[in-house]
Each structure stands twice: as structure tokens, then as C-alpha cells.
Design a protein around this motif. Structure first.
Motif, short mmCIF file in Angstrom:
data_model
loop_
_atom_site.label_atom_id
_atom_site.label_comp_id
_atom_site.label_asym_id
_atom_site.label_seq_id
_atom_site.Cartn_x
_atom_site.Cartn_y
_atom_site.Cartn_z
N ARG A 1 0.81 -1.21 0.00
CA ARG A 1 0.00 0.00 0.00
C ARG A 1 0.85 1.28 0.00
O ARG A 1 0.40 2.32 -0.47
CB ARG A 1 -0.90 0.03 1.25
CG ARG A 1 -1.99 -1.04 1.26
CD ARG A 1 -2.62 -1.15 2.63
NE ARG A 1 -3.70 -2.13 2.64
CZ ARG A 1 -4.98 -1.83 2.74
NH1 ARG A 1 -5.35 -0.57 2.87
NH2 ARG A 1 -5.90 -2.79 2.74
N THR A 2 2.05 1.19 0.56
CA THR A 2 2.84 2.41 0.72
C THR A 2 4.33 2.09 0.76
O THR A 2 4.71 0.96 1.08
CB THR A 2 2.46 3.14 2.02
OG1 THR A 2 3.12 4.39 2.11
CG2 THR A 2 2.83 2.31 3.24
N ARG A 3 5.13 3.06 0.44
CA ARG A 3 6.58 2.94 0.58
C ARG A 3 7.01 3.84 1.73
O ARG A 3 6.72 5.04 1.73
CB ARG A 3 7.28 3.35 -0.71
CG ARG A 3 8.81 3.28 -0.61
CD ARG A 3 9.50 3.54 -1.93
NE ARG A 3 10.95 3.47 -1.79
CZ ARG A 3 11.65 2.35 -1.79
NH1 ARG A 3 11.01 1.19 -1.96
NH2 ARG A 3 12.96 2.35 -1.66
N LEU A 4 7.69 3.27 2.70
CA LEU A 4 8.14 4.05 3.84
C LEU A 4 9.18 5.07 3.41
O LEU A 4 10.15 4.74 2.72
CB LEU A 4 8.75 3.13 4.90
CG LEU A 4 7.80 2.56 5.98
CD1 LEU A 4 6.80 1.61 5.36
CD2 LEU A 4 8.61 1.86 7.07
N GLN A 5 8.97 6.30 3.82
CA GLN A 5 9.95 7.35 3.59
C GLN A 5 11.05 7.25 4.65
O GLN A 5 10.89 6.60 5.69
CB GLN A 5 9.28 8.72 3.62
CG GLN A 5 8.19 8.88 2.57
CD GLN A 5 8.68 8.65 1.15
OE1 GLN A 5 9.67 9.26 0.72
NE2 GLN A 5 8.02 7.77 0.42
N SER A 6 12.17 7.90 4.39
CA SER A 6 13.35 7.73 5.25
C SER A 6 13.13 8.17 6.69
O SER A 6 13.80 7.69 7.60
CB SER A 6 14.54 8.48 4.65
OG SER A 6 14.25 9.88 4.55
N ASP A 7 12.17 9.08 6.91
CA ASP A 7 11.94 9.57 8.27
C ASP A 7 10.72 8.92 8.92
O ASP A 7 10.30 9.35 10.00
CB ASP A 7 11.76 11.09 8.25
CG ASP A 7 10.58 11.53 7.39
OD1 ASP A 7 10.12 10.74 6.55
OD2 ASP A 7 10.13 12.67 7.56
N GLU A 8 10.15 7.90 8.30
CA GLU A 8 8.93 7.28 8.81
C GLU A 8 9.24 6.00 9.59
O GLU A 8 10.07 5.18 9.18
CB GLU A 8 7.96 6.97 7.67
CG GLU A 8 7.38 8.21 7.02
CD GLU A 8 6.42 7.89 5.90
OE1 GLU A 8 5.65 8.80 5.52
OE2 GLU A 8 6.43 6.74 5.39
N TRP A 9 8.51 5.84 10.71
CA TRP A 9 8.65 4.66 11.56
C TRP A 9 7.50 3.69 11.33
O TRP A 9 6.38 4.09 11.00
CB TRP A 9 8.67 5.06 13.03
CG TRP A 9 9.96 5.67 13.48
CD1 TRP A 9 10.28 7.00 13.53
CD2 TRP A 9 11.12 4.97 13.94
NE1 TRP A 9 11.56 7.18 13.99
CE2 TRP A 9 12.10 5.94 14.25
CE3 TRP A 9 11.43 3.62 14.11
CZ2 TRP A 9 13.36 5.60 14.73
CZ3 TRP A 9 12.68 3.28 14.60
CH2 TRP A 9 13.63 4.26 14.90
N LEU A 10 7.79 2.41 11.56
CA LEU A 10 6.79 1.34 11.54
C LEU A 10 6.96 0.55 12.82
O LEU A 10 8.07 0.16 13.18
CB LEU A 10 7.00 0.44 10.32
CG LEU A 10 5.98 -0.66 10.01
CD1 LEU A 10 6.14 -1.12 8.56
CD2 LEU A 10 6.11 -1.88 10.92
N CYS A 11 5.85 0.29 13.50
CA CYS A 11 5.87 -0.51 14.73
C CYS A 11 5.02 -1.75 14.53
O CYS A 11 3.86 -1.66 14.12
CB CYS A 11 5.34 0.30 15.92
SG CYS A 11 5.30 -0.64 17.47
N ALA A 12 5.60 -2.92 14.80
CA ALA A 12 4.87 -4.19 14.72
C ALA A 12 4.67 -4.72 16.14
O ALA A 12 5.59 -4.69 16.96
CB ALA A 12 5.64 -5.19 13.88
#
Length: 362
Positions: free
Chosen positions: A334-345
């Protein structure tokens, strides 16, 4: 770096409404039980699930479970034989797709981490992957077993260790999770069995990680955390029985997640120097609609942020530890993470335990 995530699903698809009707028949068609089954189905957030047993097909002539609900159920040995067959098939399918998508040579993978809590065999599907796909005979192997829905994130901790261990600057690690929950159908009309039978499903996920420079990647795995909640063993359990594995699943689990897990998750996020509002992307284990609801409320997430988890739940159900890999694949599609974006699982396992992983855009 997390290079890519691939998944594989078995060919048999069961509609949730049909699964409910079949379970009513197998549990004796008692009115009170039927009402519990209908409630579990309607509240699950699930439309379809994929399973390895052909019983999901209405016209199939050969079934794994007896048509007569009073007939003896398959023993654990029979279930494990089918586990071995399908764990081999699905793991090869997922990893083959992963290698094709990344162009990575199988022989260049240094470490193989396998994950499963729904079956055992020795040698297991790790050996089948090695001999079928041409992995190096010197590959280092680790198996994470019987740690429930959170086990793939436990595997992420092992991934971090493997990528930064030894003298090699360039290392590549393959993580593969296979879960075949449909092999553990239990028809005693208990609340735990009804919940388990109406949410769990089958699937395989594979993820490739590497420190080799210059390779396109989807995110950088930064850090993982674990937390075991005190006096919580009775909320979730998984035991080996004579006719498959037996689930213990408390109805209080969503309440516990809202009251205890969400505050702990916020504390862990603070240890990362972040606030929940600074994390744009979330991969929440799709353990059921109430589980996602509890996390969304407790962490003040938007509908958009929980949609990847809900989409996986709708289409695939709860595939135990493989689920979080399906969610990550859905999120990256759905999306491409940008360099300043965080993802939490976030995922939960027996104990009661919570595993968290933090990834960041490249």
C-alpha cells in the motif's frame, strides 16, 4: 535491512458463514452452542480463511476429519504427517517467490530462522528448504517453536543478532514462518474451542534481511522488545493433546490488552524516544477484531493505520505467527516508507507475552 516479504496460502478457502454452520453440526447442534458460534463468527472480522484440509470444499469426496461428528477424530500423529507435507509445500512456495522477487542467490544466505507452533518434525521444513532450493549446506539454522502468535517477532530479535554477529560485514538472513492451525480442530463444545475454530487459519510467510549494500530494501529493522505480563499464563495457552493441539484463549484478552498491554507498549515507544503519534505505520497482529480494536483504542490509532491488519484478518483470518508477515506484506503493498517514517509491529503470545519490532524507512 528488510529486503522483501513473501507469503503462500493453501488452496482451500472456507467462507466464515459456512465454517460456522459446519462447526454447529460437529458440536452437536445445541441451541446455546449455536448462538455462541454465530456470535464468534459475526464478531471475528473474518470473511474467508485458507486451510490445508480439503474439508472446506463442499463437493470434496476425501475429507481429513470424519463426516460423522461422533466418529473418532484424527490422532496427533496423523495431524503431524499432514503438517510435514504442507509445511514443506508452503515454505518452498513462499521462499521461491521471495528469492525470485529479490534476485538473491539461495547459496548466499548465511542464516535460516524457522518459526512454527502448529507442528513438529525432524528434520523439519528447514531441511526441506535447504535441499530443495539450494541453500548452503553450511547455513546456520535456528528454529523458534511453540511461542504462539508472537513468534515471528521473536524471530526478528534473532535476525538482529544474526546480522550483527561474527566477523562478516555482509550477512543475509532468511526468516520463514509456517502455521497450519486447521490441523487442530477440536469439537468439544467449549468456549475456547469455538473461538479457536472460528478465527485460526493456515499460511506461510517469509522475509529476507541483509546487510549487503546497494540492494533495494523496504525498511530497516532497528530494534525489538519483549515483555511478559505477570500472573497471566491463564489468558493464553497451547498444549499438545492426543488428538492435536489444544487452545486456551481467555475472553478477557482484549480487556487485558487495553488495560495492560497498551500502556506497556507506550512505555516501550518512549524508550525509543518516540510517541505513538510519531509512528505513521503499524503492523498489528490480526488476532481478531477485538484485539485490533483494543490496540487501536489504547494507542489512539486511526482507521487507516489499522487497515492493513484488518484487511489480512478479513481475507486470511488469524494464522498465528505467520500473520504479522502477511500484515507487513499488505502494508508494503500500500505504501513505501519514507526515510523519516517509523513502523511498529506488535504481536502477542502465550505467557501472556508481547513482542514489538521497530522498523524505519530507508
Amino acid at each position: 535491512m528488510l529486503l522483501h516479504v513473501s507469503t503462500a496460502s493453501p488452496p482451500y478457502i472456507v467462507q466464515q458463514h459456512r465454517a460456522a454452520e459446519e462447526l454447529k453440526r460437529r458440536m452437536g447442534e445445541q441451541p446455546a452452542v449455536a448462538r455462541m458460534i454465530d456470535a464468534a463468527a459475526s464478531r471475528s472480522g473474518i470473511e474467508t480463511r485458507c486451510v490445508v484440509v480439503p474439508d472446506a470444499e463442499p463437493s470434496v469426496s476425501t475429507r481429513f476429519y470424519p463426516v460423522d461428528p461422533t466418529a473418532p477424530s484424527p490422532g496427533t500423529k496423523q495431524r503431524m504427517m499432514l503438517y510435514k507435507e504442507w509445511a514443506n509445500k508452503l515454505s518452498v512456495a513462499a521462499v521461491s517467490d521471495l528469492l525470485q522477487s529479490t534476485g538473491f542467490a539461495p547459496s548466499s544466505i548465511d542464516r535460516l530462522i524457522t518459526v512454527s507452533c502448529t507442528g513438529f518434525s525432524a528434520p523439519n521444513f528447514d531441511y526441506h528448504l535447504l535441499t530443495t532450493l539450494g541453500l548452503s549446506p553450511n547455513i546456520q539454522r535456528t528454529h523458534i517453536g511453540f511461542m504462539g502468535c508472537a513468534a515471528s517477532l521473536v524471530g526478528f530479535t534473532s535476525v538482529l543478532d544474526s546480522l550483527h554477529s561474527g566477523s562478516q560485514e555482509q550477512r543475509t538472513t532468511l526468516l520463514v514462518s509456517v502455521e497450519l492451525c486447521s490441523l487442530h480442530l477440536q469439537t468439544e463444545p467449549t468456549r475456547d474451542n469455538i473461538l479457536a475454530n472460528m478465527i485460526f487459519a493456515d499460511g506461510c510467510g517469509a522475509a529476507l534481511f541483509s546487510t549487503v549494500p546497494g540492494i533495494p530494501a523496504q525498511a530497516r529493522l532497528v530494534r525489538t522488545f519483549s515483555h511478559v505480563f505477570p500472573a497471566s499464563a491463564h489468558f493464553m495457552g497451547w498444549e499438545i493433546g492426543n488428538t492435536g493441539f489444544e487452545m486456551m484463549l481467555s475472553s478477557q484478552l482484549p480487556e487485558i490488552i487495553a488495560q495492560q498491554a497498551s500502556p506497556v507498549a507506550r512505555q516501550i515507544i518512549e524508550r525509543m524516544g518516540l510517541e505513538p503519534g510519531q509512528i505513521r505505520h503499524w503492523a498489528l497482529h490480526p488476532g481478531g477484531r477485538a484485539i485490533i480494536d483494543a490496540l487501536q483504542t489504547g494507542l489512539h490509532l486511526t482507521d487507516e493505520q489499522t487497515e492493513p491488519s484488518r484487511a489480512v484478518l478479513r481475507q486470511y483470518g488469524n494464522m498465528s505467527s505467520a500473520s504479522i508477515l502477511f500484515v507487513l506484506k499488505e502494508l508494503f503493498s500500500r505504501t513505501r516508507l519514507q526515510s523519516d517514517e517509523w513502523l511498529c509491529a506488535i504481536a502477542f503470545g502465550p505467557g501472556l507475552s508481547m513482542e514489538m519490532a521497530f522498523l524505519k524507512g530507508i
